[in-house]
Design a protein around this motif. Structure first.
Motif, PDB file in Angstrom:
ATOM      1  N   GLU A  37     -20.356 -19.284   2.614  1.00  0.00           N
ATOM      2  CA  GLU A  37     -19.975 -19.317   1.204  1.00  0.00           C
ATOM      3  C   GLU A  37     -18.611 -19.980   1.033  1.00  0.00           C
ATOM      4  OE1 GLU A  37     -20.209 -15.229   0.071  1.00  0.00           O
ATOM      5  OE2 GLU A  37     -22.380 -15.137   0.300  1.00  0.00           O
ATOM      6  N   ASP A  38     -18.481 -20.776   0.012  1.00  0.00           N
ATOM      7  CA  ASP A  38     -17.271 -21.551  -0.242  1.00  0.00           C
ATOM      8  C   ASP A  38     -16.286 -20.722  -1.085  1.00  0.00           C
ATOM      9  OD1 ASP A  38     -15.327 -23.409  -0.750  1.00  0.00           O
ATOM     10  OD2 ASP A  38     -16.583 -24.710  -1.993  1.00  0.00           O
ATOM     11  N   PRO A  39     -15.104 -20.367  -0.548  1.00  0.00           N
ATOM     12  CA  PRO A  39     -14.146 -19.594  -1.343  1.00  0.00           C
ATOM     13  C   PRO A  39     -13.764 -20.271  -2.651  1.00  0.00           C
ATOM     14  CG  PRO A  39     -13.500 -19.598   0.955  1.00  0.00           C
ATOM     15  CD  PRO A  39     -14.635 -20.578   0.828  1.00  0.00           C
ATOM     16  N   ALA A  40     -13.605 -21.591  -2.621  1.00  0.00           N
ATOM     17  CA  ALA A  40     -13.213 -22.302  -3.841  1.00  0.00           C
ATOM     18  C   ALA A  40     -14.280 -22.170  -4.916  1.00  0.00           C
ATOM     19  CB  ALA A  40     -12.954 -23.769  -3.526  1.00  0.00           C
ATOM     20  N   ALA A  41     -15.549 -22.210  -4.511  1.00  0.00           N
ATOM     21  CA  ALA A  41     -16.630 -22.070  -5.489  1.00  0.00           C
ATOM     22  C   ALA A  41     -16.624 -20.685  -6.122  1.00  0.00           C
ATOM     23  CB  ALA A  41     -17.978 -22.332  -4.803  1.00  0.00           C
ATOM     24  N   VAL A  42     -16.328 -19.663  -5.318  1.00  0.00           N
ATOM     25  CA  VAL A  42     -16.234 -18.308  -5.872  1.00  0.00           C
ATOM     26  C   VAL A  42     -15.074 -18.221  -6.852  1.00  0.00           C
ATOM     27  CG1 VAL A  42     -15.897 -15.858  -5.329  1.00  0.00           C
ATOM     28  CG2 VAL A  42     -17.276 -17.288  -3.803  1.00  0.00           C
ATOM     29  N   LEU A  43     -13.913 -18.739  -6.455  1.00  0.00           N
ATOM     30  CA  LEU A  43     -12.736 -18.684  -7.329  1.00  0.00           C
ATOM     31  C   LEU A  43     -12.953 -19.464  -8.620  1.00  0.00           C
ATOM     32  CD1 LEU A  43      -9.901 -19.113  -4.671  1.00  0.00           C
ATOM     33  CD2 LEU A  43     -10.589 -17.009  -5.840  1.00  0.00           C
ATOM     34  N   ASP A  44     -13.702 -20.563  -8.536  1.00  0.00           N
ATOM     35  CA  ASP A  44     -13.990 -21.340  -9.739  1.00  0.00           C
ATOM     36  C   ASP A  44     -14.938 -20.608 -10.684  1.00  0.00           C
ATOM     37  OD1 ASP A  44     -12.378 -23.495  -9.153  1.00  0.00           O
ATOM     38  OD2 ASP A  44     -13.970 -24.641  -8.170  1.00  0.00           O
TER      39      ASP A  44
END
Length: 430
Positions: free
Chosen positions: A187-194
Motif C-alpha cells: 500500500e502506498d502511504p502517499a495514496a492513503v494520505l491523499d
C-alpha cells in the motif's frame, strides 16, 4: 468538526524511561498506555509532569473496537476514568479487533479489520457507542498489518474516510504503520494520505521497526528509520499536525539517544506545510446511523474467529489468506506472548532453568493453547499446564512452581490439579 487543540511534540511515557522523560527539554505532552495506569494511584512521574503543564493522553490497546461484538461497557468506563484522572483532552484507541467471543479467543495483539461494508458498518456502530460513553473525544489509529483480508471492498483511504464521515471520530495516523503496510501489503502511504480527511487528524505516531526476509516488523524497539521520517515529511507537506509523538516500548536507548531521536522528529514536524488540496470541513452524515443487523455482526464475527483461530489455535488457514503470512503472524503472536509473560512473571524463567528453557516450554504450550483472558491469566494457565503434566522434571523446581502458582491463583486449584498435588505429597515430593 472543530480544529483539534495543539499538543506539540511528545513521547510515549513508559515506566522504564520515566526519569529520562522527565528530563527531556521542550517536552509538550506524553501518551500513556491506558491499561497500565490506575486512576487512583497514578505514577509520581506522571503527576510531576502534569504539575509542569505537560499534557497526558491515555492510549488504549485492549478495547477491540473493530471486533464483531459491541464494545465492552466496563472497558469503556475504565478508559473514561483514566481520561478524567489525567485531565486528558481526548482518548485514543485502534481500528482493530483483538478477540472473539465465539469461540473465546484473545490475540494479545492488534489485528486488522477487513475493509468490507459489513465490517465498516459494525465499526461505525461500535464507534458511536464508544463516543456516547466517553467523557472526551475519541481518536482511532490505523494499525500495522502483516496479512490482508481476501475480498476487500474498500481501500484504506476509502475505509478511513467513510469512518470519519459517518461518525465524526478523529484520526490518529501512525506513519510507521503506513510504512509497514507499504512493505507488507503493497500500500502506498502517499495514496492513503491523499485520500483521508486530514482535517480530522488528532495527532501522529512515529516509531521504529526492522525488516526481515521481506517482512517489516513494527517493533517499537528500534530507532526510527529515515524511511519512516520520510512518510512523516509527506504528511507534513499536506497538513500541520496538531501533535507528533515518538513511541518506544522496548530495548530503550540511552537518554541522549532518545533525546536526539525526538529532536529529529521535531525537525521534520516543524517543516513548512504546503497543503495540496482544499476540502470542505468534515460533516457527520446521518444516513447509515441505525443499528447494525445481528446477521451482519455474525458474518463479521465468523470471519474474525476463523482468522484468529488459525493464528492462535493452529486451525486451518481460512480460504483466500496468504498461508505463509498467516504462519509468520502466528509465530510472531506466540513469541509476543512468551515475551510478555516473561516480563510480567519474571520468576518463571528462574524456576524453569533459564530464559531459553522457559521460552521453549512456553512456545510448545502456546502452539495449541490460545490465550482466553489476558497475559496474567496466561502465565497462570501456563504454570498449571506444566504441573498437570508433572513438569518440570526436577522435583524441587516443581515445588517452586506449585508455590508460585498457589500464591497467585487465589481460587482453589482444579480437580485434576488437586489430585496431582495429593499424589505428589503422597510420594514425598519425589
Amino acid at each position: 468538526m472543530k480544529p483539534m487543540a495543539r499538543l506539540g511534540v511528545g513521547i510515549g511515557w513508559r515506566p522504564e524511561i520515566a526519569a529520562a522523560v522527565e528530563r527531556l527539554e521542550g517536552l509538550d505532552w506524553v501518551e500513556v498506555v491506558a491499561e497500565n495506569v490506575c486512576p487512583g494511584h497514578l505514577p509520581e512521574s506522571l503527576l510531576r509532569l502534569r504539575e509542569r503543564g505537560v499534557r497526558v493522553v491515555p492510549h488504549g490497546v485492549s478495547l477491540g473496537i473493530g471486533g464483531a461484538d459491541r464494545p465492552d461497557a466496563g472497558k469503556l468506563a475504565a478508559l473514561g476514568e483514566r481520561a478524567v484522572a489525567l485531565g486528558a483532552p481526548l482518548v485514543t484507541e485502534h481500528i482493530a479487533f483483538v478477540r472473539t467471543s465465539s469461540p473465546v479467543l484473545e490475540a494479545g495483539h492488534l489485528l486488522p479489520v477487513p475493509r468490507t461494508r459489513d465490517a465498516l458498518d459494525v465499526l461505525c456502530e461500535n464507534v458511536r457507542i464508544a463516543q456516547d460513553a466517553l467523557p472526551v473525544p475519541l481518536a482511532l489509529e490505523n494499525i500495522a498489518a502483516l496479512v490482508s483480508w481476501p475480498g476487500e471492498e474498500l481501500t484504506e483511504g476509502q475505509f478511513l474516510t467513510e469512518l470519519v464521515e459517518r461518525t465524526g471520530v478523529r484520526l490518529l495516523i501512525d506513519v510507521a504503520n503506513l510504512h509497514t503496510n507499504r512493505v507488507n501489503r503493497g500500500e502506498d502511504p502517499a495514496a492513503v494520505l491523499d485520500a483521508i480527511p486530514l482535517e480530522a487528524l488528532a495527532y501522529v505516531h512515529v516509531a521504529g521497526g526492522i525488516e526481515r526476509d521481506g517482512v517489516w516488523h513494527d517493533t517499537h524497539a528500534h530507532p526510527v528509520p529515515p524511511v519512516v521520517l520520510e512518510v512523516l515529511a509527506e504528511l507534513r507537506e499536506r497538513v500541520d499536525p496538531p501533535g507528533v509523538l515518538l513511541e518506544r516500548d522496548d530495548d530503550f536507548p540511552a537518554e541522549r539517544e532518545l533525546a536526539g531521536e525526538l529532536e529529529r522528529i521535531r525537525a521534520v514536524a516543524g517543516g513548512a506545510a504546503a497543503p495540496v488540496r482544499l476540502r470542505e470541513p468534515v460533516a457527520v452524515r446521518q444516513e447509515g446511523a441505525g443499528p447494525v443487523a445481528e446477521a451482519v455482526r455474525t458474518r463479521v464475527g465468523l470471519g474474525q474467529a476463523a482468522l484468529l483461530s488459525a493464528l492462535v489455535a493452529g486451525t486451518p488457514v481460512p480460504e483466500g489468506f496468504d498461508r505463509r503470512r498467516v504462519r509468520i503472524q502466528a509465530r510472531a503472536l506466540a513469541a509476543k506472548r512468551a515475551s510478555v509473560v516473561e516480563r510480567i512473571a519474571p520468576e518463571l524463567p528462574g524456576i524453569l532453568g533459564g530464559p531459553e528453557a522457559f521460552r521453549t516450554a512456553f512456545l510448545a504450550y502456546a502452539r495449541r493453547r490460545p490465550m482466553t483472558a489476558g497475559y496474567r491469566r496466561d502465565a497462570l494457565d501456563f504454570a498449571e499446564h506444566l504441573l498437570i503434566r508433572d513438569l518440570p522434571d526436577d522435583p524441587a523446581a516443581r515445588r517452586r512452581l506449585t508455590a508460585w502458582w498457589r500464591e497467585r491463583a487465589g481460587a482453589r486449584p482444579p480437580r485434576r490439579f488437586v489430585r496431582w498435588a495429593r499424589a505428589l505429597v503422597g510420594r514425598g515430593g519425589r
